[in-house]
Write a protein that holds these residues in place. Structure first.
Motif, PDB file in Angstrom:
ATOM      1  N   LEU A   1       9.637   3.838   0.174  1.00 56.26           N
ATOM      2  CA  LEU A   1       9.612   5.229  -0.286  1.00 56.26           C
ATOM      3  C   LEU A   1       9.679   5.331  -1.809  1.00 56.26           C
ATOM      4  CD1 LEU A   1      11.898   6.896   2.399  1.00 56.26           C
ATOM      5  CD2 LEU A   1       9.406   7.106   2.170  1.00 56.26           C
ATOM      6  N   SER A   2      10.347   4.401  -2.446  1.00 48.40           N
ATOM      7  CA  SER A   2      10.469   4.465  -3.903  1.00 48.40           C
ATOM      8  C   SER A   2       9.334   3.748  -4.633  1.00 48.40           C
ATOM      9  CB  SER A   2      11.813   3.885  -4.346  1.00 48.40           C
ATOM     10  OG  SER A   2      11.863   2.493  -4.148  1.00 48.40           O
ATOM     11  N   LYS A   3       8.611   2.847  -3.955  1.00 53.15           N
ATOM     12  CA  LYS A   3       7.596   2.031  -4.629  1.00 53.15           C
ATOM     13  C   LYS A   3       6.171   2.269  -4.139  1.00 53.15           C
ATOM     14  CE  LYS A   3      10.453  -0.395  -7.147  1.00 53.15           C
ATOM     15  NZ  LYS A   3      10.416  -0.343  -8.594  1.00 53.15           N
ATOM     16  N   HIS A   4       5.980   3.148  -3.163  1.00 51.67           N
ATOM     17  CA  HIS A   4       4.635   3.325  -2.591  1.00 51.67           C
ATOM     18  C   HIS A   4       3.623   3.707  -3.673  1.00 51.67           C
ATOM     19  CE1 HIS A   4       4.086   7.684  -2.735  1.00 51.67           C
ATOM     20  NE2 HIS A   4       5.402   7.759  -2.537  1.00 51.67           N
ATOM     21  N   ARG A   5       2.362   3.436  -3.396  1.00 55.41           N
ATOM     22  CA  ARG A   5       1.278   3.672  -4.351  1.00 55.41           C
ATOM     23  C   ARG A   5       0.272   4.699  -3.839  1.00 55.41           C
ATOM     24  NH1 ARG A   5       1.602   1.901  -9.303  1.00 55.41           N
ATOM     25  NH2 ARG A   5      -0.639   1.776  -9.332  1.00 55.41           N
ATOM     26  N   PHE A   6       0.607   5.475  -2.844  1.00 50.94           N
ATOM     27  CA  PHE A   6      -0.330   6.480  -2.366  1.00 50.94           C
ATOM     28  C   PHE A   6      -0.660   7.435  -3.502  1.00 50.94           C
ATOM     29  CE2 PHE A   6       1.266   5.122   1.795  1.00 50.94           C
ATOM     30  CZ  PHE A   6       0.048   4.899   2.422  1.00 50.94           C
ATOM     31  N   GLY A   7      -1.940   7.709  -3.673  1.00 51.33           N
ATOM     32  CA  GLY A   7      -2.399   8.568  -4.757  1.00 51.33           C
ATOM     33  C   GLY A   7      -2.560   7.839  -6.072  1.00 51.33           C
ATOM     34  N   LYS A   8      -2.325   6.550  -6.068  1.00 54.60           N
ATOM     35  CA  LYS A   8      -2.450   5.740  -7.275  1.00 54.60           C
ATOM     36  C   LYS A   8      -3.361   4.559  -6.969  1.00 54.60           C
ATOM     37  CE  LYS A   8       2.340   6.820  -8.366  1.00 54.60           C
ATOM     38  NZ  LYS A   8       3.678   6.279  -8.462  1.00 54.60           N
ATOM     39  N   ARG A   9      -3.735   3.828  -8.003  1.00 53.02           N
ATOM     40  CA  ARG A   9      -4.538   2.616  -7.793  1.00 53.02           C
ATOM     41  C   ARG A   9      -3.731   1.567  -7.044  1.00 53.02           C
ATOM     42  NH1 ARG A   9      -7.951   0.267 -12.486  1.00 53.02           N
ATOM     43  NH2 ARG A   9      -7.213  -1.424 -11.233  1.00 53.02           N
ATOM     44  N   LYS A  10      -4.451   0.716  -6.296  1.00 56.38           N
ATOM     45  CA  LYS A  10      -3.780  -0.411  -5.658  1.00 56.38           C
ATOM     46  C   LYS A  10      -3.117  -1.256  -6.741  1.00 56.38           C
ATOM     47  CE  LYS A  10      -7.106  -1.172  -1.918  1.00 56.38           C
ATOM     48  NZ  LYS A  10      -8.103  -2.136  -1.420  1.00 56.38           N
ATOM     49  N   PRO A  11      -1.969  -1.841  -6.437  1.00 54.78           N
ATOM     50  CA  PRO A  11      -1.347  -2.707  -7.436  1.00 54.78           C
ATOM     51  C   PRO A  11      -2.244  -3.902  -7.729  1.00 54.78           C
ATOM     52  CG  PRO A  11      -0.207  -2.867  -5.325  1.00 54.78           C
ATOM     53  CD  PRO A  11      -1.238  -1.795  -5.193  1.00 54.78           C
ATOM     54  N   TRP A  12      -2.345  -4.293  -8.978  1.00 61.17           N
ATOM     55  CA  TRP A  12      -3.227  -5.414  -9.321  1.00 61.17           C
ATOM     56  C   TRP A  12      -2.537  -6.749  -9.129  1.00 61.17           C
ATOM     57  CZ3 TRP A  12      -1.854  -8.731 -13.193  1.00 61.17           C
ATOM     58  CH2 TRP A  12      -0.891  -8.289 -14.091  1.00 61.17           C
ATOM     59  N   ILE A  13      -1.208  -6.782  -9.252  1.00 63.28           N
ATOM     60  CA  ILE A  13      -0.493  -8.040  -9.059  1.00 63.28           C
ATOM     61  C   ILE A  13      -0.539  -8.413  -7.584  1.00 63.28           C
ATOM     62  CG2 ILE A  13       1.765  -9.171  -9.174  1.00 63.28           C
ATOM     63  CD1 ILE A  13       2.378  -7.416 -11.596  1.00 63.28           C
ATOM     64  N   LEU A  14      -1.089  -9.567  -7.306  1.00 65.43           N
ATOM     65  CA  LEU A  14      -1.238 -10.136  -5.959  1.00 65.43           C
ATOM     66  C   LEU A  14      -2.286  -9.419  -5.114  1.00 65.43           C
ATOM     67  CD1 LEU A  14       2.480 -10.908  -5.069  1.00 65.43           C
ATOM     68  CD2 LEU A  14       0.751 -12.505  -5.870  1.00 65.43           C
ATOM     69  N   ARG A  15      -3.059  -8.525  -5.677  1.00 68.61           N
ATOM     70  CA  ARG A  15      -4.073  -7.808  -4.896  1.00 68.61           C
ATOM     71  C   ARG A  15      -5.120  -8.762  -4.334  1.00 68.61           C
ATOM     72  NH1 ARG A  15      -6.938  -2.817  -7.583  1.00 68.61           N
ATOM     73  NH2 ARG A  15      -6.678  -4.274  -9.263  1.00 68.61           N
ATOM     74  N   SER A  16      -5.666  -9.653  -5.154  1.00 64.55           N
ATOM     75  CA  SER A  16      -6.704 -10.555  -4.645  1.00 64.55           C
ATOM     76  C   SER A  16      -6.126 -11.555  -3.645  1.00 64.55           C
ATOM     77  CB  SER A  16      -7.425 -11.270  -5.791  1.00 64.55           C
ATOM     78  OG  SER A  16      -6.529 -12.032  -6.548  1.00 64.55           O
ATOM     79  N   TYR A  17      -4.903 -12.025  -3.900  1.00 68.19           N
ATOM     80  CA  TYR A  17      -4.231 -12.926  -2.953  1.00 68.19           C
ATOM     81  C   TYR A  17      -4.057 -12.232  -1.604  1.00 68.19           C
ATOM     82  CZ  TYR A  17      -0.318 -15.467  -0.842  1.00 68.19           C
ATOM     83  OH  TYR A  17       0.501 -16.152   0.028  1.00 68.19           O
ATOM     84  N   THR A  18      -3.591 -10.999  -1.633  1.00 65.87           N
ATOM     85  CA  THR A  18      -3.370 -10.232  -0.413  1.00 65.87           C
ATOM     86  C   THR A  18      -4.688  -9.912   0.270  1.00 65.87           C
ATOM     87  OG1 THR A  18      -1.391  -9.297  -1.433  1.00 65.87           O
ATOM     88  CG2 THR A  18      -2.240  -8.169   0.519  1.00 65.87           C
ATOM     89  N   GLN A  19      -5.719  -9.599  -0.502  1.00 66.53           N
ATOM     90  CA  GLN A  19      -7.029  -9.265   0.061  1.00 66.53           C
ATOM     91  C   GLN A  19      -7.616 -10.429   0.851  1.00 66.53           C
ATOM     92  OE1 GLN A  19      -8.446  -6.070  -0.291  1.00 66.53           O
ATOM     93  NE2 GLN A  19      -9.705  -6.856   1.346  1.00 66.53           N
ATOM     94  N   ILE A  20      -7.439 -11.639   0.354  1.00 64.36           N
ATOM     95  CA  ILE A  20      -7.934 -12.825   1.059  1.00 64.36           C
ATOM     96  C   ILE A  20      -7.297 -12.911   2.448  1.00 64.36           C
ATOM     97  CG2 ILE A  20      -7.844 -15.354   1.078  1.00 64.36           C
ATOM     98  CD1 ILE A  20      -8.078 -15.141  -2.056  1.00 64.36           C
ATOM     99  N   HIS A  21      -5.985 -12.745   2.501  1.00 70.69           N
ATOM    100  CA  HIS A  21      -5.289 -12.823   3.791  1.00 70.69           C
ATOM    101  C   HIS A  21      -5.634 -11.628   4.672  1.00 70.69           C
ATOM    102  CE1 HIS A  21      -3.072 -16.396   2.795  1.00 70.69           C
ATOM    103  NE2 HIS A  21      -2.742 -15.857   1.633  1.00 70.69           N
ATOM    104  N   TRP A  22      -5.732 -10.448   4.085  1.00 70.58           N
ATOM    105  CA  TRP A  22      -6.072  -9.260   4.862  1.00 70.58           C
ATOM    106  C   TRP A  22      -7.434  -9.414   5.523  1.00 70.58           C
ATOM    107  CZ3 TRP A  22      -4.785  -5.642   7.835  1.00 70.58           C
ATOM    108  CH2 TRP A  22      -5.643  -4.588   8.140  1.00 70.58           C
TER     109      TRP A  22
END
Length: 101
Positions: free
Chosen positions: A63-84
């Motif tokens: 609830l305190s860190k969500h990014r809805f309405g904002k850009r996806k976080p760039w830190i670990l985004r590509s790492y997470t995308q590979i697994h996703w």
């Protein structure tokens, strides 16, 4: 953190497939809630948390860190995308098998 995350793909995919959420909703949850709330654990020194977090703490953190309405976080985004990409395929296959039963 020395555990191969790919060993958990089937477990993760099954839980996601059993959920009420669409693939698109699951992806938004991953990138807008889970990643922003828990990415710090990849960098936590001297050692990250392995045993998990209390659910109440996770809820408050999301609830305190969500990014809805904002850009996806760039830190670990590509790492997470590979697994996703891999888990997403398994979710779809699991749901297809379940629908055929």
């Amino acid at each position: 953190m020395d555990t191969d995350v790919t060993l958990s793909y089937s477990f993760i995919a099954q839980r996601c497939a059993d959920s009420k959420y669409s693939i698109e909703e699951l992806e938004r949850i991953l990138f807008n809630e889970v990643l922003p709330a828990l990415r710090f654990n990849m960098f936590d020194l001297p050692a990250p948390e392995w045993a998990g977090f209390p659910i109440d703490w996770v809820v408050m953190r999301v609830l305190s860190k969500h990014r809805f309405g904002k850009r996806k976080p760039w830190i670990l985004r590509s790492y997470t995308q590979i697994h996703w990409h891999e888990v997403r395929q398994l979710i779809q296959e699991t749901r297809q098998r379940n629908a055929e039963k």
